[in-house]
Design a protein around this motif. Structure first.
Motif, PDB file in Angstrom:
ATOM      1  N   LEU A 168     -37.456  16.285  73.180  1.00 36.76           N
ATOM      2  CA  LEU A 168     -36.239  16.407  72.379  1.00 36.76           C
ATOM      3  C   LEU A 168     -36.493  15.778  71.014  1.00 36.76           C
ATOM      4  O   LEU A 168     -37.492  15.086  70.827  1.00 36.76           O
ATOM      5  CB  LEU A 168     -35.060  15.695  73.073  1.00 36.76           C
ATOM      6  N   ARG A 169     -35.588  16.033  70.098  1.00 33.79           N
ATOM      7  CA  ARG A 169     -35.808  15.494  68.746  1.00 33.79           C
ATOM      8  C   ARG A 169     -34.486  15.219  68.033  1.00 33.79           C
ATOM      9  O   ARG A 169     -33.434  15.738  68.397  1.00 33.79           O
ATOM     10  CB  ARG A 169     -36.645  16.475  67.918  1.00 33.79           C
ATOM     11  N   PHE A 170     -34.601  14.380  66.987  1.00 33.24           N
ATOM     12  CA  PHE A 170     -33.517  14.195  66.024  1.00 33.24           C
ATOM     13  C   PHE A 170     -34.121  14.572  64.676  1.00 33.24           C
ATOM     14  O   PHE A 170     -35.238  14.148  64.368  1.00 33.24           O
ATOM     15  CB  PHE A 170     -33.017  12.745  66.044  1.00 33.24           C
ATOM     16  N   ALA A 171     -33.410  15.392  63.903  1.00 35.19           N
ATOM     17  CA  ALA A 171     -34.011  15.940  62.678  1.00 35.19           C
ATOM     18  C   ALA A 171     -33.072  15.808  61.484  1.00 35.19           C
ATOM     19  O   ALA A 171     -32.523  16.792  60.991  1.00 35.19           O
ATOM     20  CB  ALA A 171     -34.379  17.408  62.918  1.00 35.19           C
ATOM     21  N   PRO A 172     -32.879  14.585  60.995  1.00 33.26           N
ATOM     22  CA  PRO A 172     -31.949  14.399  59.877  1.00 33.26           C
ATOM     23  C   PRO A 172     -32.540  14.787  58.520  1.00 33.26           C
ATOM     24  O   PRO A 172     -33.755  14.823  58.356  1.00 33.26           O
ATOM     25  CB  PRO A 172     -31.679  12.888  59.914  1.00 33.26           C
ATOM     26  N   SER A 173     -31.656  15.071  57.578  1.00 34.25           N
ATOM     27  CA  SER A 173     -32.079  15.341  56.197  1.00 34.25           C
ATOM     28  C   SER A 173     -31.821  14.081  55.375  1.00 34.25           C
ATOM     29  O   SER A 173     -30.698  13.590  55.358  1.00 34.25           O
ATOM     30  CB  SER A 173     -31.268  16.507  55.620  1.00 34.25           C
ATOM     31  N   PRO A 174     -32.849  13.555  54.693  1.00 31.37           N
ATOM     32  CA  PRO A 174     -32.690  12.270  54.001  1.00 31.37           C
ATOM     33  C   PRO A 174     -32.063  12.413  52.615  1.00 31.37           C
ATOM     34  O   PRO A 174     -32.667  12.061  51.611  1.00 31.37           O
ATOM     35  CB  PRO A 174     -34.127  11.755  53.919  1.00 31.37           C
ATOM     36  N   ILE A 208     -38.155  14.433  59.811  1.00 25.31           N
ATOM     37  CA  ILE A 208     -37.389  14.264  58.582  1.00 25.31           C
ATOM     38  C   ILE A 208     -37.350  15.615  57.863  1.00 25.31           C
ATOM     39  O   ILE A 208     -38.381  16.141  57.446  1.00 25.31           O
ATOM     40  CB  ILE A 208     -38.043  13.179  57.681  1.00 25.31           C
ATOM     41  N   GLU A 209     -36.164  16.158  57.727  1.00 22.96           N
ATOM     42  CA  GLU A 209     -36.013  17.500  57.132  1.00 22.96           C
ATOM     43  C   GLU A 209     -35.759  17.336  55.628  1.00 22.96           C
ATOM     44  O   GLU A 209     -34.633  17.451  55.138  1.00 22.96           O
ATOM     45  CB  GLU A 209     -34.900  18.261  57.855  1.00 22.96           C
ATOM     46  N   ASP A 210     -36.842  17.070  54.936  1.00 22.89           N
ATOM     47  CA  ASP A 210     -36.756  16.728  53.512  1.00 22.89           C
ATOM     48  C   ASP A 210     -37.298  17.845  52.624  1.00 22.89           C
ATOM     49  O   ASP A 210     -38.010  17.588  51.655  1.00 22.89           O
ATOM     50  CB  ASP A 210     -37.507  15.411  53.243  1.00 22.89           C
ATOM     51  N   SER A 264     -36.874  27.466  53.530  1.00 18.71           N
ATOM     52  CA  SER A 264     -35.425  27.286  53.628  1.00 18.71           C
ATOM     53  C   SER A 264     -35.187  26.532  54.929  1.00 18.71           C
ATOM     54  O   SER A 264     -36.103  26.411  55.750  1.00 18.71           O
ATOM     55  CB  SER A 264     -34.735  28.644  53.705  1.00 18.71           C
ATOM     56  N   TYR A 265     -33.977  26.065  55.127  1.00 21.31           N
ATOM     57  CA  TYR A 265     -33.654  25.376  56.390  1.00 21.31           C
ATOM     58  C   TYR A 265     -34.017  26.248  57.592  1.00 21.31           C
ATOM     59  O   TYR A 265     -34.693  25.786  58.523  1.00 21.31           O
ATOM     60  CB  TYR A 265     -32.156  25.004  56.415  1.00 21.31           C
ATOM     61  N   HIS A 266     -33.566  27.517  57.577  1.00 22.79           N
ATOM     62  CA  HIS A 266     -33.773  28.385  58.747  1.00 22.79           C
ATOM     63  C   HIS A 266     -35.255  28.535  59.088  1.00 22.79           C
ATOM     64  O   HIS A 266     -35.641  28.509  60.254  1.00 22.79           O
ATOM     65  CB  HIS A 266     -33.195  29.792  58.497  1.00 22.79           C
ATOM     66  N   SER A 282     -37.956  26.568  58.142  1.00 22.52           N
ATOM     67  CA  SER A 282     -38.660  25.321  58.507  1.00 22.52           C
ATOM     68  C   SER A 282     -38.275  24.823  59.892  1.00 22.52           C
ATOM     69  O   SER A 282     -39.121  24.348  60.639  1.00 22.52           O
ATOM     70  CB  SER A 282     -38.328  24.208  57.521  1.00 22.52           C
ATOM     71  N   VAL A 283     -36.982  24.932  60.206  1.00 23.27           N
ATOM     72  CA  VAL A 283     -36.524  24.326  61.459  1.00 23.27           C
ATOM     73  C   VAL A 283     -37.163  25.020  62.671  1.00 23.27           C
ATOM     74  O   VAL A 283     -37.576  24.345  63.620  1.00 23.27           O
ATOM     75  CB  VAL A 283     -34.975  24.310  61.524  1.00 23.27           C
ATOM     76  N   ILE A 284     -37.321  26.323  62.620  1.00 22.44           N
ATOM     77  CA  ILE A 284     -37.901  26.995  63.805  1.00 22.44           C
ATOM     78  C   ILE A 284     -39.413  26.788  63.869  1.00 22.44           C
ATOM     79  O   ILE A 284     -39.980  26.650  64.948  1.00 22.44           O
ATOM     80  CB  ILE A 284     -37.566  28.510  63.860  1.00 22.44           C
ATOM     81  N   THR A 294     -31.098  19.689  70.579  1.00 22.82           N
ATOM     82  CA  THR A 294     -29.707  19.256  70.605  1.00 22.82           C
ATOM     83  C   THR A 294     -29.243  19.227  69.162  1.00 22.82           C
ATOM     84  O   THR A 294     -29.943  18.700  68.285  1.00 22.82           O
ATOM     85  CB  THR A 294     -29.572  17.848  71.210  1.00 22.82           C
ATOM     86  N   ARG A 295     -28.116  19.816  68.899  1.00 26.43           N
ATOM     87  CA  ARG A 295     -27.589  19.832  67.533  1.00 26.43           C
ATOM     88  C   ARG A 295     -26.072  19.939  67.593  1.00 26.43           C
ATOM     89  O   ARG A 295     -25.507  20.321  68.622  1.00 26.43           O
ATOM     90  CB  ARG A 295     -28.188  20.997  66.732  1.00 26.43           C
ATOM     91  N   GLY A 296     -25.435  19.605  66.470  1.00 23.00           N
ATOM     92  CA  GLY A 296     -23.977  19.658  66.425  1.00 23.00           C
ATOM     93  C   GLY A 296     -23.464  21.084  66.534  1.00 23.00           C
ATOM     94  O   GLY A 296     -24.176  22.040  66.231  1.00 23.00           O
ATOM     95  N   ASP A 346     -21.628  22.536  64.659  1.00 22.73           N
ATOM     96  CA  ASP A 346     -21.617  23.209  63.348  1.00 22.73           C
ATOM     97  C   ASP A 346     -22.875  24.052  63.136  1.00 22.73           C
ATOM     98  O   ASP A 346     -22.907  24.890  62.241  1.00 22.73           O
ATOM     99  CB  ASP A 346     -21.449  22.186  62.207  1.00 22.73           C
ATOM    100  N   LEU A 347     -23.904  23.838  63.955  1.00 26.76           N
ATOM    101  CA  LEU A 347     -25.142  24.628  63.816  1.00 26.76           C
ATOM    102  C   LEU A 347     -25.289  25.667  64.926  1.00 26.76           C
ATOM    103  O   LEU A 347     -26.326  26.339  65.023  1.00 26.76           O
ATOM    104  CB  LEU A 347     -26.360  23.701  63.782  1.00 26.76           C
ATOM    105  N   GLU A 348     -24.240  25.811  65.733  1.00 23.04           N
ATOM    106  CA  GLU A 348     -24.311  26.754  66.855  1.00 23.04           C
ATOM    107  C   GLU A 348     -24.585  28.187  66.376  1.00 23.04           C
ATOM    108  O   GLU A 348     -25.434  28.889  66.912  1.00 23.04           O
ATOM    109  CB  GLU A 348     -22.976  26.688  67.612  1.00 23.04           C
TER     110      GLU A 348
HETATM  111  N1  GLU Z   1     -31.516  18.786  59.500  1.00 25.32           N
HETATM  112  C1  GLU Z   1     -30.336  19.350  60.085  1.00 25.32           C
HETATM  113  C2  GLU Z   1     -29.143  18.518  59.657  1.00 25.32           C
HETATM  114  O1  GLU Z   1     -29.314  17.384  59.220  1.00 25.32           O
HETATM  115  C3  GLU Z   1     -30.359  19.435  61.593  1.00 25.32           C
HETATM  116  C4  GLU Z   1     -31.486  20.238  62.135  1.00 25.32           C
HETATM  117  C5  GLU Z   1     -31.127  21.146  63.287  1.00 25.32           C
HETATM  118  O2  GLU Z   1     -30.678  20.700  64.319  1.00 25.32           O
HETATM  119  O3  GLU Z   1     -31.303  22.324  63.164  1.00 25.32           O
HETATM  120  O4  GLU Z   1     -28.035  18.994  59.747  1.00 25.32           O
END
Ligand code: GLU
Length: 280
Positions: free
Chosen positions: A5-11, A41-43, A194-196, A198-200, A212-214, A216-218
């Motif tokens: 699993l992971r946590f992927a925040p944007s700084p 880190i999604e920078d 782009s976000y889409h 890089s994330v995959i 796992t994500r909020g 809002d990203l469903e």
């Molecule tokens: N970096 C994204 C954010 O901070 C989350 C990444 C993801 O779950 O797709 O909202």
């Protein structure tokens, strides 16, 4: 394979309670499942991402008692990998350049995308080769968009595996419905991704088994499923957690100056007080 699993925040700001919940949710279930837990880190946003926010993320997570396996993945070091993926998509002829400005896109849009942003009306989809060459020669900035109709025709019906309410629940399958996003941006003007995209690529590179994500990203997952299929990447199981709202029932965001974890810490609140108000 052991779950990962992971946590992927944007700084691009300090973490707030919403991030704390997201990170703790993922870490909690990783522990329960005997899974590895990674930090990414999604920078990619080179203007908004700041090194001091990356340091602050590490400090805030450590304060919450969250431990991750090293190394931390930094997306800003992976632009070459995203460029390679773009080449692959180009070879499938599913990308096209778009020269429209933000205001043109907004003014011409007749619908909204699932995020509530103007849905691109595909003006540039039908530009012929000569026009494209001319605009490029004039150095008009452009982005690359996914030709969603073509992408769907290539990938056919795709399934998304969803484990609710938590990653250890038995996954259910739904059919991906990416069309509502239209021709999403794959490569931005300022950065080669782009976000889409890089994330995959990075969920695959880090062998993430459960994203796992909020909530809002469903909807974004539907785009992600198409891109995974086009690029031949694994598709993980997805779990969407609830969003922490503020007193006015608004989603917490860095932009609406929600209380940051560091402000809470400085005000004397303990990590345990924060953790104990959450349910996982
Ligand atoms: N970096 C994204 C954010 O901070 C989350 C990444 C993801 O779950 O797709 O909202």
């Amino acid at each position: 394979m052991n779950p990962i699993l992971r946590f992927a925040p944007s700084p691009n700001g300090f973490l707030h309670l919403g991030h704390a919940y997201s990170a703790l949710f993922s870490c909690h279930w990783a522990r329960k499942m005997g899974a590895d837990f990674l930090l990414r880190i999604e920078d990619i946003d080179i203007l908004r991402s700041k090194p001091q926010y990356i340091e602050a993320i590490k400090q805030d997570l450590a304060w919450l008692g969250i431990k991750w396996l090293e190394p931390i993945m930094l997306q800003s070091t992976r632009f070459d990998i995203y460029k390679e993926a773009t080449k692959k998509l180009n070879a499938l002829s599913v990308l096209y350049p778009c020269f429209c400005t933000r205001s043109e896109i907004a003014n011409n849009a007749e619908q909204k995308d699932p995020d509530g942003a103007p849905l691109y009306n595909k003006t540039c989809k039908n530009l012929n080769k000569d026009k494209i060459t001319k605009k490029m020669a004039q150095n008009i900035p452009y982005i690359l968009r996914l030709d969603m109709d073509k992408a769907i025709a290539i990938t056919n019906e795709l399934k998304i595996n969803i484990a609710m309410p938590n990653p250890s629940s038995k996954p259910k399958t739904i059919i991906a419905k990416p069309r509502k996003w239209g021709d999403v941006v794959i490569v931005r003007k300022d950065i080669p991704t782009s976000y889409h995209l890089s994330v995959i690529i990075d969920d695959d590179a880090q062998n993430i088994t459960h994203v796992t994500r909020g909530k809002d990203l469903e909807e974004a997952t539907h785009v992600h499923r198409v891109l995974q299929s086009l690029l031949g990447l694994d598709n993980p199981i997805y779990t969407y957690h609830t969003l922490i709202k503020d007193d006015t029932n608004m989603k917490l965001a860095k932009s609406n100056s929600s209380t940051s974890l560091r402000d809470l810490r400085e005000s004397g609140i303990s990590a345990q007080e924060i953790i104990s108000q959450f349910k996982f």
